[in-house]
Structure formats: structure tokens, C-alpha cells
Scaffold this active site. Structure first.
Site, PDB file in Angstrom:
ATOM      1  CD  GLU A   1     -23.747  18.296 -30.000  1.00  0.00           C
ATOM      2  OE1 GLU A   1     -24.688  18.618 -30.722  1.00  0.00           O
ATOM      3  OE2 GLU A   1     -23.554  17.117 -29.657  1.00  0.00           O
TER       4      GLU A   1
ATOM      5  CG  ASP B   1     -22.001  13.858 -31.784  1.00  0.00           C
ATOM      6  OD1 ASP B   1     -22.441  14.896 -32.310  1.00  0.00           O
ATOM      7  OD2 ASP B   1     -22.679  12.816 -31.660  1.00  0.00           O
TER       8      ASP B   1
HETATM    9  C1  NOJ Z   1     -25.038  16.055 -32.527  1.00  0.00           C
HETATM   10  C2  NOJ Z   1     -24.708  16.253 -33.967  1.00  0.00           C
HETATM   11  O1  NOJ Z   1     -24.322  17.583 -34.157  1.00  0.00           O
HETATM   12  C3  NOJ Z   1     -25.944  15.883 -34.736  1.00  0.00           C
HETATM   13  O2  NOJ Z   1     -25.833  16.235 -36.079  1.00  0.00           O
HETATM   14  C4  NOJ Z   1     -26.188  14.416 -34.556  1.00  0.00           C
HETATM   15  O3  NOJ Z   1     -27.409  14.063 -35.164  1.00  0.00           O
HETATM   16  C5  NOJ Z   1     -26.278  14.043 -33.083  1.00  0.00           C
HETATM   17  N1  NOJ Z   1     -25.258  14.667 -32.305  1.00  0.00           N
HETATM   18  C6  NOJ Z   1     -26.136  12.555 -32.893  1.00  0.00           C
HETATM   19  O4  NOJ Z   1     -24.823  12.156 -33.143  1.00  0.00           O
END
Ligand code: NOJ
Length: 563
Positions: free
Chosen positions: A268, A207
Site C-alpha cells: 500500500e 500497510d
Molecule cells: C493504511 C490503512 O489502510 C489505514 O486504514 C490505516 O489507518 C493507515 N494505513 C495507518 O495504518
């Protein structure tokens, strides 16, 4: 196990299905999806033909941000099950030839995490506070935030704790950013990676992978503009995509390589395409999400550029790229493609406005959105690299735009109070419909027992997209996904090639390319964005998103032709 999954680098050309556990299937009937729900539906996932599942966070969490506010990284939220349930789920997945990817959230912890509680108790200047990003406030008693940085969810990015210290939170106030310069933080995450690897996780989704390394020390904090992107030419952004972040992932690679086969990770990282490759290098995570398809509209030029960028980044990284049309953070693509198509910079605003008005500003043409979603899938699946599907897209679900404000869970909606109103991301997180008959009040989402209402309300039109209806219909989106995934595995993935050549002779309203097939033949993938029919190349049409007639591909359609 399928051939692809038998290889150590299975993840390079995998189809990964994202499970948002709270909304997938609720085995115990409490209205919240759970780990046992994933185990019980493993047959469904196997029949769909995916290589892997990625589970969004299922850890203990106050659920302020859908579980991305983790209170304990090495446990299961008791509302979702137990560690034994996790083990059983992994065993069922592996038994079905499916790999398991878990989500790691290293940028921030929940403020309910024991570290954060200890930080509050220990006070300013303590080692406990050093695990997070605490700074003195400005003003005599520290009554003003250290600077004007904002949270990405809206509102201030700093929160006071009452003793002159403030902590940084790039997301919700309940998500405190960790200090990755602290060795204990670094060690603890390696422990977490080993913990889940030892329990059978085959890979990780990381993440906000581009935010871990931060530089708050090279200049006084109040010299930064509120938007650090606007600041100091020639200097790296202090918060995002800093070069030092790659040291962390090189350390993680050593952990991944302790296992056989080595674990992989997908980052991500919402960074410019030119920076993606470093995260994806085989010395680091192995893969990074390429969101360019998800950002592009149903326009040939935008999608072609998205594909070119993805391929270029894969080449540079020495790995493969990923393709994403939807996930739990963006409105579903069957809706995006059914709304007016304007250039991507303005399209995001158009969809946001549409949601804000419960889907009443622009006409959503669902037939068109569905037609394009089918065409997009075939194009995506023909590309070299991994495809990440988001639960419910195989049912052709649309965004649920009219969730009442009072039922919304996303902190983005709550943060609207700080500025522009925004409805947030719940419209794609509504629990899946498994049965058209709504006897349980949740379209079969909840198993037996009490049938508490689904945690987000499902619209009546979900009945037409229920799994049982679509399974019985050969023309449904689900049947189409099954056929397309099976053919991809047999013809393309099995070839283990990442070669792609653009096909000549088409105008700019067509995207056409060729790939080698496992049996030595060539597959041409042709997508028509124009208003006129397009002649298909000679060969056998093995699959098409819409009927082809006399060798002609109609508008908003894709065909796979083999010769
Ligand atoms: C990316 C995640 O996919 C999202 O759902 C989340 O709100 C943010 N990161 C913060 O962790």
C-alpha cells in the site's frame, strides 16, 4: 483448485476480496466480526468466485485505528478468535481453492506493544527507545516538539513522553513509528513474515509501504517545514517514498522466496504512478496497489489516464498492476459515482463535505451510482492484472453517511478536534447485511447467542442489500458479480495473457479495449460515458452491465463482446 490458483504466479491476475474482519460476519454473536465468521462464510466467498481473500488486521489491538494499531504481530485478537481459528480458516480457504493474504503493519506499532512499553520504561538514549523514533524536544526542558510535522490524521506528529523525549507518529498518537534503521526491527518483521507463511498465508498486504525508511538525521529537524513536501528542493522527502525503503523489500523478497510457491506481497504505497513500479518489481514485493481508479471520477478522461498509468507501471515493474475501486479507507464507489462528478482534485472535498453533513449537501443518485458501479466493475475485470474487491461492493452497498458522531470509531473523526472536522472512514466499514429480516437487530451479521448490537450501526436500507435478498434475485449486484467473475476466470484469466490493445473508432467519451480470450477469440470491453448510445462491435455480447438493444450500448454502461 481453480486453474489460476494452481500457478505459482497466481497473484498476477487474481481477484482478491478484502475482508474487514470486524465487519464481515460475527460467528459468536458479540457484535464484532471474527475469524470463525470468515470460515463460516467461506462458501459464500467460493460462490462469488474470488481467487483470494485479504484480511485486514485481526491481531491483538486496542482498536484505535481499526486494528492498524497492532499490539502483537504474531497472534489473533482474543475478541476475534485464536491462532487455531486462523489455522481452521486457512484450511477452509485452501479447501475451497482460495488463497489467504494477511496484512502486515510495519510502519508503526500500537503504543500497547511490549516494545513501546519497554521504550517508555527504559528512558532516553536506551536501546529500547531506538526501536522507535524518539527525539529530544526543543526548548530548555524539551517542552516543544522537535519540529512542526503533522500526523496524517490531523494534529501534531510528535508526542511528548514527559522526560524531554518525543516520539514520532505519522498516524494516531497511539501508533508509534518504528525505526527501520534498527536491526532488531528488521529481523522481527522477517520473523513475522515467516510466522504467517508457515501457518499457510499465501501473501501479504503491506500497510503504508512507502513510509518505512525515514531520514531524520541529514539536517537539523527544526529546519524542515511543517509539511516536508514543501521543503528543500532537490532533496528527497524525509518521511515518504525514500529510495532506501526498497532495500527492506529486497530483503523481504529473500524471505518470500524461501517458500514454494514463493509468497507475494502487495504494497500500500500512495506514491505517484511513476514510482509505483519499484515496489512492485519481482525483486521486491511483486505488486503494489494502484489507487488511480479509486481516485478517478466517473469521467472517461480520468479513468483512461488511470488505466494508462497502471499499465505503464506494470510494464516497468515486470509484474502486473492492480485495480481498486473501493477499500476500507475510501467512500464506497456506488456513492462516489452517484454524487456530482467534478474533477478528482475537488471531488474528494465534495465527498468529505457530503459526509460531514450526514449525506445531506448533495443529492446522492443511488440508481445512477449503481448503474455506473456495474459498468465500472466490468471495465475493471477486463483489465490485465489483479482486481481487489472490497467486502460489500458485491452487494452494491453505498456509503453510510449518517452514522451519529458518538458512534464513530475512526480516529480521523476524533482528530477533527485539531482542525477541519471530518467524519472519517466508518461509512464503508459498517457490518455486512446477511439477512433482510432484522430479527437479530443486525441483519444476520451476528450469529446465534446473545446478538449484541453490531459495532457500527446499520441503516434500515441495508435490508434491500442483504445477501439472502440478492441471492434470490438474478438482477442483483451480487448475481452480476458472480456472473462477471466466472466469465473473467474462464475467458480472460485462463488465457494467462496481459496483452491489451486499445480499440479504434470511438470518441473520447468511450473507453474500449481488446483482450485475448482463452479459446483464441477476442474480447472487446466497451464503456460508454457519453449521453448518446454507442454502436457495439460485431460479435456476441457475453455480458453487459445494462441491457443492450440493437447492438447499441447505452450511457453509463459496459459490454463485453466476443468475436
Ligand atoms: C493504511 C490503512 O489502510 C489505514 O486504514 C490505516 O489507518 C493507515 N494505513 C495507518 O495504518
Amino acid at each position: 483448485m481453480t486453474k489460476n490458483n494452481a500457478a505459482a504466479d497466481w497473484w498476477k491476475q487474481a481477484v482478491v476480496y478484502q475482508v474487514y474482519p470486524r465487519s464481515f460476519y460475527d460467528a459468536n454473536g458479540d457484535g464484532l466480526g471474527d475469524i470463525r465468521g470468515v470460515t463460516e462464510r467461506m462458501d459464500y466467498l467460493a460462490a462469488l468466485g474470488v481467487d483470494a481473500i485479504w484480511l485486514s488486521p485481526f491481531y491483538p489491538s486496542p482498536l484505535v485505528d481499526g486494528g492498524y494499531d497492532v499490539a502483537d504481530y504474531r497472534n489473533v485478537d482474543p475478541r476475534l478468535g485464536t491462532l487455531e481459528d486462523f489455522d481452521a480458516m486457512v484450511a477452509a480457504a485452501h479447501g475451497a481453492g482460495i488463497k489467504v493474504v494477511v496484512d502486515i503493519v510495519p510502519n508503526h506499532t500500537s503504543t500497547e506493544h511490549e516494545w513501546f512499553r519497554a521504550a517508555l520504561a527504559a528512558g532516553p538514549g536506551s536501546p529500547e527507545r531506538d526501536r522507535y523514533i524518539f527525539r529530544r524536544g526543543r526548548g530548555e526542558a524539551g517542552e516543544l516538539p522537535p519540529n512542526g510535522w503533522k500526523s496524517t490524521f490531523g494534529g501534531p506528529g510528535w508526542e511528548p513522553v514527559g522526560d524531554g523525549d518525543w516520539y514520532l507518529h505519522l498516524f494516531a498518537v497511539e501508533q508509534a513509528d518504528l525505526n527501520w534503521k534498527n536491526p532488531e526491527v528488521r529481523e522481527d518483521f522477517k520473523r513475522t513474515l515467516r510466522f504467517w507463511s508457515d501457518r499457510g498465508a499465501d501473501g501479504f498486504r503491506i500497510d503504508v509501504a512507502h513510509a518505512l525508511a525515514k531520514d531524520l538525521d541529514s539536517r537539523p529537524l527544526d529546519e524542515w517545514p511543517d509539511d516536508p513536501d514543501q521543503g528543500h528542493p532537490g532533496e528527497e522527502n524525509p518521511l515518504w517514498d525514500r529510495p532506501e525503503v526498497h532495500e527492506i523489500y529486497r530483503e523481504w523478497r529473500e524471505v518470500f522466496n524461501e517458500y514454494e510457491p514463493p509468497r507475494f506481497a502487495v504494497g500500500e504505497a500512495w506514491v505517484v504512478p511513476e514510482h509505483q513500479w519499484r515496489y512492485a518489481s519481482v525483486d521486491e514485493l511483486g505488486q503494489v496497489f494502484n489507487f488511480e481508479l479509486a481516485k478517478a471520477n466517473w469521467m472517461a478522461d480520468e479513468l483512461r489516464l488511470a488505466i494508462e498509468d497502471g499499465l505503464a507501471s506494470a510494464e516497468r515493474s515486470g509484474s502486473t498492476t492492480t485495480w481498486v475501486l473501493s477499500n476500507h479507507d475510501v467512500p464506497r464507489h456506488a456513492t462516489r459515482y452517484g454524487l456530482p462528478q467534478v474533477k478528482s482534485e475537488t471531488h474528494h472535498q465534495l465527498v468529505t463535505d457530503w459526509l460531514l453533513r450526514d449525506g445531506r449537501t448533495y443529492r446522492e443518485d443511488r440508481a445512477l451510482g449503481t448503474r455506473r458501479a456495474r459498468a465500472a466493475l466490468l471495465m475493471e475485470l477486463a483489465l490485465p492484472g489483479s482486481v481487489y474487491l472490497y467486502q460489500g461492493e458485491e452487494l452494491g452497498l453505498f456509503e453510510v453517511a449518517d452514522i451519529p458522531w458518538g458512534a464513530l470509531e475512526d480516529p480521523e473523526a476524533a482528530m477533527s478536534a485539531h482542525g477541519d472536522a471530518i467524519k472519517g472512514r466508518d461509512g464503508c466499514r459498517v457490518p455486512l447485511p446477511w439477512e433482510a429480516l432484522d430479527e437479530t437487530g443486525a441483519f444476520g451479521f451476528s450469529g446465534p447467542a446473545d446478538h449484541a448490537p453490531a459495532h457500527l450501526p446499520q441503516p434500515a436500507w441495508f435490508a434491500g442489500h442483504a445477501v439472502d435478498v440478492e441471492e434470490a434475485d438474478d438482477d442483483s449486484m451480487l448475481s452480476f458479480y458472480r456472473r462477471a467473475l466466472a466469465l473473467r476466470a474462464e475467458m480472460l484469466t485462463a488465457a494467462r495473457s496481459t496483452e491489451l490493445s486499445w480499440a479504434d473508432g470511438y470518441d473520447d467519451q468511450v473507453i474500449a479495449f481488446e483482450r485475448p480470450c482463452a479459446d483464441g477469440r477476442t474480447l472487446a470491453c466497451v464503456t460508454n460515458f457519453g449521453q448518446e448510445g454507442v454502436p457495439l462491435p460485431a460479435g456476441e455480447v457475453v455480458l453487459a452491465s445494462a441491457p443492450t438493444e440493437d447492438g447499441t450500448l447505452a450511457t453509463d454502461a459496459t459490454a463485453w463482446v466476443v468475436r
